[in-house]
Design a protein around this motif. Structure first.
Motif, PDB file in Angstrom:
ATOM      1  N   ALA A 161      41.976  37.260  36.754  1.00 13.47           N
ATOM      2  CA  ALA A 161      43.323  37.141  36.414  1.00 13.47           C
ATOM      3  C   ALA A 161      43.848  35.693  36.409  1.00 13.47           C
ATOM      4  O   ALA A 161      43.497  34.883  37.233  1.00 13.47           O
ATOM      5  CB  ALA A 161      44.055  38.245  37.443  1.00 13.47           C
ATOM      6  N   LYS A 162      44.864  35.611  35.970  1.00 16.84           N
ATOM      7  CA  LYS A 162      45.838  34.428  36.058  1.00 16.84           C
ATOM      8  C   LYS A 162      47.246  34.724  36.074  1.00 16.84           C
ATOM      9  O   LYS A 162      48.157  34.186  35.152  1.00 16.84           O
ATOM     10  CB  LYS A 162      45.263  33.306  34.953  1.00 16.84           C
ATOM     11  CG  LYS A 162      45.871  32.072  35.237  1.00 16.84           C
ATOM     12  CD  LYS A 162      45.131  30.981  34.110  1.00 16.84           C
ATOM     13  CE  LYS A 162      45.597  29.526  34.264  1.00 16.84           C
ATOM     14  NZ  LYS A 162      44.930  28.567  33.397  1.00 16.84           N
ATOM     15  N   GLN A 167      45.150  30.815  38.976  1.00 18.91           N
ATOM     16  CA  GLN A 167      43.680  31.257  38.690  1.00 18.91           C
ATOM     17  C   GLN A 167      43.261  31.935  39.889  1.00 18.91           C
ATOM     18  O   GLN A 167      42.927  31.370  40.714  1.00 18.91           O
ATOM     19  CB  GLN A 167      42.766  30.078  37.945  1.00 18.91           C
ATOM     20  CG  GLN A 167      41.511  30.851  37.606  1.00 18.91           C
ATOM     21  CD  GLN A 167      41.476  31.481  36.413  1.00 18.91           C
ATOM     22  OE1 GLN A 167      41.834  31.260  35.304  1.00 18.91           O
ATOM     23  NE2 GLN A 167      41.050  32.858  36.545  1.00 18.91           N
ATOM     24  N   LEU A 168      42.665  33.350  39.691  1.00 18.05           N
ATOM     25  CA  LEU A 168      42.349  33.888  40.621  1.00 18.05           C
ATOM     26  C   LEU A 168      40.803  34.307  40.396  1.00 18.05           C
ATOM     27  O   LEU A 168      40.567  34.453  39.116  1.00 18.05           O
ATOM     28  CB  LEU A 168      43.086  35.382  40.863  1.00 18.05           C
ATOM     29  CG  LEU A 168      44.504  35.157  41.142  1.00 18.05           C
ATOM     30  CD1 LEU A 168      45.251  36.505  41.322  1.00 18.05           C
ATOM     31  CD2 LEU A 168      44.450  34.385  42.572  1.00 18.05           C
ATOM     32  N   SER A 169      40.013  34.086  41.237  1.00 16.25           N
ATOM     33  CA  SER A 169      38.456  34.513  41.059  1.00 16.25           C
ATOM     34  C   SER A 169      38.014  35.285  42.094  1.00 16.25           C
ATOM     35  O   SER A 169      38.503  35.514  43.184  1.00 16.25           O
ATOM     36  CB  SER A 169      37.937  33.053  40.941  1.00 16.25           C
ATOM     37  OG  SER A 169      37.881  32.359  42.119  1.00 16.25           O
ATOM     38  N   ILE A 170      36.519  35.657  41.755  1.00 17.68           N
ATOM     39  CA  ILE A 170      35.915  36.576  42.770  1.00 17.68           C
ATOM     40  C   ILE A 170      34.609  35.584  43.026  1.00 17.68           C
ATOM     41  O   ILE A 170      33.974  35.224  42.072  1.00 17.68           O
ATOM     42  CB  ILE A 170      35.494  38.178  42.350  1.00 17.68           C
ATOM     43  CG1 ILE A 170      36.774  38.624  42.064  1.00 17.68           C
ATOM     44  CG2 ILE A 170      34.603  38.844  43.240  1.00 17.68           C
ATOM     45  CD1 ILE A 170      36.684  40.162  41.221  1.00 17.68           C
ATOM     46  N   ASP A 171      34.318  35.792  44.337  1.00 13.68           N
ATOM     47  CA  ASP A 171      32.796  35.381  44.847  1.00 13.68           C
ATOM     48  C   ASP A 171      31.708  36.888  44.672  1.00 13.68           C
ATOM     49  O   ASP A 171      32.285  37.705  45.436  1.00 13.68           O
ATOM     50  CB  ASP A 171      32.715  34.484  45.891  1.00 13.68           C
ATOM     51  CG  ASP A 171      33.194  33.091  45.656  1.00 13.68           C
ATOM     52  OD1 ASP A 171      33.600  32.747  44.456  1.00 13.68           O
ATOM     53  OD2 ASP A 171      33.216  32.686  46.725  1.00 13.68           O
ATOM     54  N   ASP A 233      47.647  41.588  43.037  1.00 10.97           N
ATOM     55  CA  ASP A 233      46.299  41.025  42.822  1.00 10.97           C
ATOM     56  C   ASP A 233      45.072  41.837  43.313  1.00 10.97           C
ATOM     57  O   ASP A 233      44.137  41.548  42.616  1.00 10.97           O
ATOM     58  CB  ASP A 233      46.279  39.599  43.516  1.00 10.97           C
ATOM     59  CG  ASP A 233      47.436  38.737  42.823  1.00 10.97           C
ATOM     60  OD1 ASP A 233      47.734  39.125  41.558  1.00 10.97           O
ATOM     61  OD2 ASP A 233      47.621  37.704  43.518  1.00 10.97           O
ATOM     62  N   VAL A 234      45.349  42.285  44.609  1.00 10.91           N
ATOM     63  CA  VAL A 234      44.098  43.224  45.049  1.00 10.91           C
ATOM     64  C   VAL A 234      43.829  44.375  43.943  1.00 10.91           C
ATOM     65  O   VAL A 234      42.821  44.810  43.614  1.00 10.91           O
ATOM     66  CB  VAL A 234      44.516  43.662  46.561  1.00 10.91           C
ATOM     67  CG1 VAL A 234      43.463  44.650  46.793  1.00 10.91           C
ATOM     68  CG2 VAL A 234      44.635  42.629  47.367  1.00 10.91           C
ATOM     69  N   ARG A 235      44.853  44.962  43.374  1.00  9.52           N
ATOM     70  CA  ARG A 235      44.774  46.025  42.655  1.00  9.52           C
ATOM     71  C   ARG A 235      44.117  45.588  41.510  1.00  9.52           C
ATOM     72  O   ARG A 235      43.271  46.056  40.762  1.00  9.52           O
ATOM     73  CB  ARG A 235      46.107  46.668  42.212  1.00  9.52           C
ATOM     74  CG  ARG A 235      46.665  47.476  43.404  1.00  9.52           C
ATOM     75  CD  ARG A 235      48.172  48.110  43.272  1.00  9.52           C
ATOM     76  NE  ARG A 235      48.762  48.958  44.061  1.00  9.52           N
ATOM     77  CZ  ARG A 235      49.912  48.991  44.109  1.00  9.52           C
ATOM     78  NH1 ARG A 235      50.750  48.562  43.379  1.00  9.52           N
ATOM     79  NH2 ARG A 235      50.161  50.031  45.200  1.00  9.52           N
ATOM     80  N   THR A 236      44.647  44.280  40.697  1.00  8.09           N
ATOM     81  CA  THR A 236      43.848  43.938  39.507  1.00  8.09           C
ATOM     82  C   THR A 236      42.430  43.563  39.872  1.00  8.09           C
ATOM     83  O   THR A 236      41.556  43.746  38.942  1.00  8.09           O
ATOM     84  CB  THR A 236      44.502  42.768  39.236  1.00  8.09           C
ATOM     85  OG1 THR A 236      45.966  42.882  38.934  1.00  8.09           O
ATOM     86  CG2 THR A 236      44.012  42.054  37.907  1.00  8.09           C
ATOM     87  N   ALA A 237      42.215  43.042  40.882  1.00  5.56           N
ATOM     88  CA  ALA A 237      40.779  42.830  41.292  1.00  5.56           C
ATOM     89  C   ALA A 237      39.900  44.081  41.476  1.00  5.56           C
ATOM     90  O   ALA A 237      38.685  43.857  41.028  1.00  5.56           O
ATOM     91  CB  ALA A 237      40.666  42.048  42.843  1.00  5.56           C
ATOM     92  N   LEU A 238      40.412  45.041  42.035  1.00  5.18           N
ATOM     93  CA  LEU A 238      39.976  46.389  42.164  1.00  5.18           C
ATOM     94  C   LEU A 238      39.562  46.866  40.443  1.00  5.18           C
ATOM     95  O   LEU A 238      38.349  47.477  40.424  1.00  5.18           O
ATOM     96  CB  LEU A 238      40.548  47.526  42.663  1.00  5.18           C
ATOM     97  CG  LEU A 238      40.805  47.115  44.313  1.00  5.18           C
ATOM     98  CD1 LEU A 238      41.565  48.222  45.028  1.00  5.18           C
ATOM     99  CD2 LEU A 238      39.488  47.096  45.112  1.00  5.18           C
TER     100      LEU A 238
END
Length: 408
Positions: A161-162, A167-171, A233-238
């Motif tokens: 997401a941005k 810019q947000l990312s996941i490892d 942001d947590v919800r978007t990541a989920l």
């Protein structure tokens, strides 16, 4: 030995004993400032090292047929330091047994069966595709050698997401063998004001090696982005994890959230408010629960200035924004049956005091939600930053079993 050399030797012995006592004192003395907090976190976790250093200091100070008063003082200081450094190890057996009883009593026979199964796997002489679970809550040798690392597949910096141009990312960490694994979403701490998905990477690797696809997610930070930006942001990541579960060999129907400090708070908020996503369990390491109560009753000492952190996160005080403080408090949503929750807390926590965890525990129990509270008598906030330390080892053992029970 000439008198001058004896005096120099005695001064050296006194210096060594003083240093080891200074370090050992932080096992019982709370850190008054953020700069000293690492001492309060690390010294209990690495206390077996301090036992050795104090013993060496005592031995050196006691050498010599004619001991000076400086040497006798050095021996005394070394003995005091030795006693302090032994406290966590003395507390560990009872705490581990209490935590074992806590999980068995609150999660029932099915948890006990899963725990016994993992114990049998840990006792096997040969490895399969996955690393075996921990064989016991604490292994003294690993305090000195570290917990063995295992190979995993690692995909860093996957953008998801941005929002607001950030810019947000996941490892992503996966077991070495291709498969389909439960999803573990890890949320870092940092008082909502900092941090990155790289935090606690050694833990994420550890869990991936034991059969989880681990998603270490990012979120925007306060005060530039106040609440509810972090929860959004947590919800978007989920949602990203759910959408791409097959691609990353995750089972989107078997998902748990795990967070530390501010991350534990966000994990609980996301799990307790979500009916659309199948969150099967939540683990909160020393996360805040009731932000209004936390503001009204800050810790003493208060090395991070809890009230300033909350004002930055929520844009004001509870008097100015009472509804927002309620909205941002996990305790607000404890009114119905919620996913199984494991609360992990140190009794010496001086950022989020253990009394708040105990209150949340009772609140969850009052509505019939499955919950257990792991308490570590010696541990400060962020104790598991020392991955091979006493507290990290003990909690790894029980977190493994809790997640296996909840997800498998």
């Amino acid at each position: 030995m000439p008198s001058v050399l004896r005096t120099l030797y005695a001064c050296l012995a006194l210096f060594l004993s003083s240093v080891t006592l200074f370090l050992s004192a932080w096992i019982v003395v709370p850190a008054p400032t953020l700069a000293l907090l690492p001492l309060g976190v690390a010294t209990p976790e690495l206390s077996p090292w301090l036992i050795g250093f104090n013993a060496i200091a005592c031995l050196l100070a006691s050498l010599g047929m004619r001991r000076s008063w400086l040497q006798r003082l050095a021996v005394l200081l070394g003995l005091v330091g030795l006693g302090l450094s032994m406290l966590p190890l003395l507390q560990l057996p009872l705490a581990s047994q209490r935590n074992n009883d806590e999980l068995q009593a609150n999660f029932g026979a099915s948890y006990e069966q899963v725990s016994q199964q993992l114990d049998r796997q840990a006792a096997q002489s040969t490895k399969g595709d996955l690393e075996r679970p921990r064989s016991q809550p604490f292994i003294l040798q690993q305090v000195f050698t570290g917990i063995p690392a295992s190979p995993v597949r690692y995909d860093p910096n996957i953008p998801f997401a941005k929002p607001d141009g950030v810019q947000l990312s996941i490892d992503i960490y996966r077991p070495p063998q291709v498969g389909r694994y439960p999803a573990l979403v890890v949320i870092y701490g940092g008082a909502w004001r900092g941090g990155s998905p790289l935090a606690n990477a050694v833990f994420s690797r550890y869990m991936a090696a034991r059969g989880y696809t681990v998603f270490a997610i990012d979120y925007r930070h306060a005060p530039q982005h106040p609440f509810p930006a972090q929860l959004e942001d947590v919800r978007t990541a989920l949602a990203f994890v759910r959408e791409h579960a097959t691609e990353y060999e995750a089972d989107g129907d078997r998902m748990a959230l795990l967070g530390r400090s501010a991350g534990g708070h966000l994990a609980m908020l996301a799990a307790y408010q979500s009916d659309a996503l199948p969150i099967r369990a939540v683990v909160s390491y020393y996360g805040p629960f009731n932000l209004t109560a936390g503001y009204a009753d800050p810790p003493e000492p208060d090395p991070i200035d809890v009230r300033a952190a909350l004002r930055a996160f929520l844009g004001g005080t509870p008097t100015e924004k009472p509804a927002l403080y309620r909205q941002a408090s996990p305790a607000t949503y404890v009114s119905r049956l919620l996913p199984p929750t494991l609360l992990v807390h140190g009794r010496r926590d001086h950022l989020v005091e253990v009394k708040f965890a105990q209150g949340m525990y009772q609140r969850l129990r009052s509505v019939g939600s499955p919950v257990a509270l792991l308490e570590l008598p010696w541990a400060e906030h962020s104790f598991d930053e020392v991955f091979q330390g006493l507290g990290s080892q003990v909690t790894l053992y029980y977190v493994e079993r809790f997640l296996a029970w909840a997800l498998r």
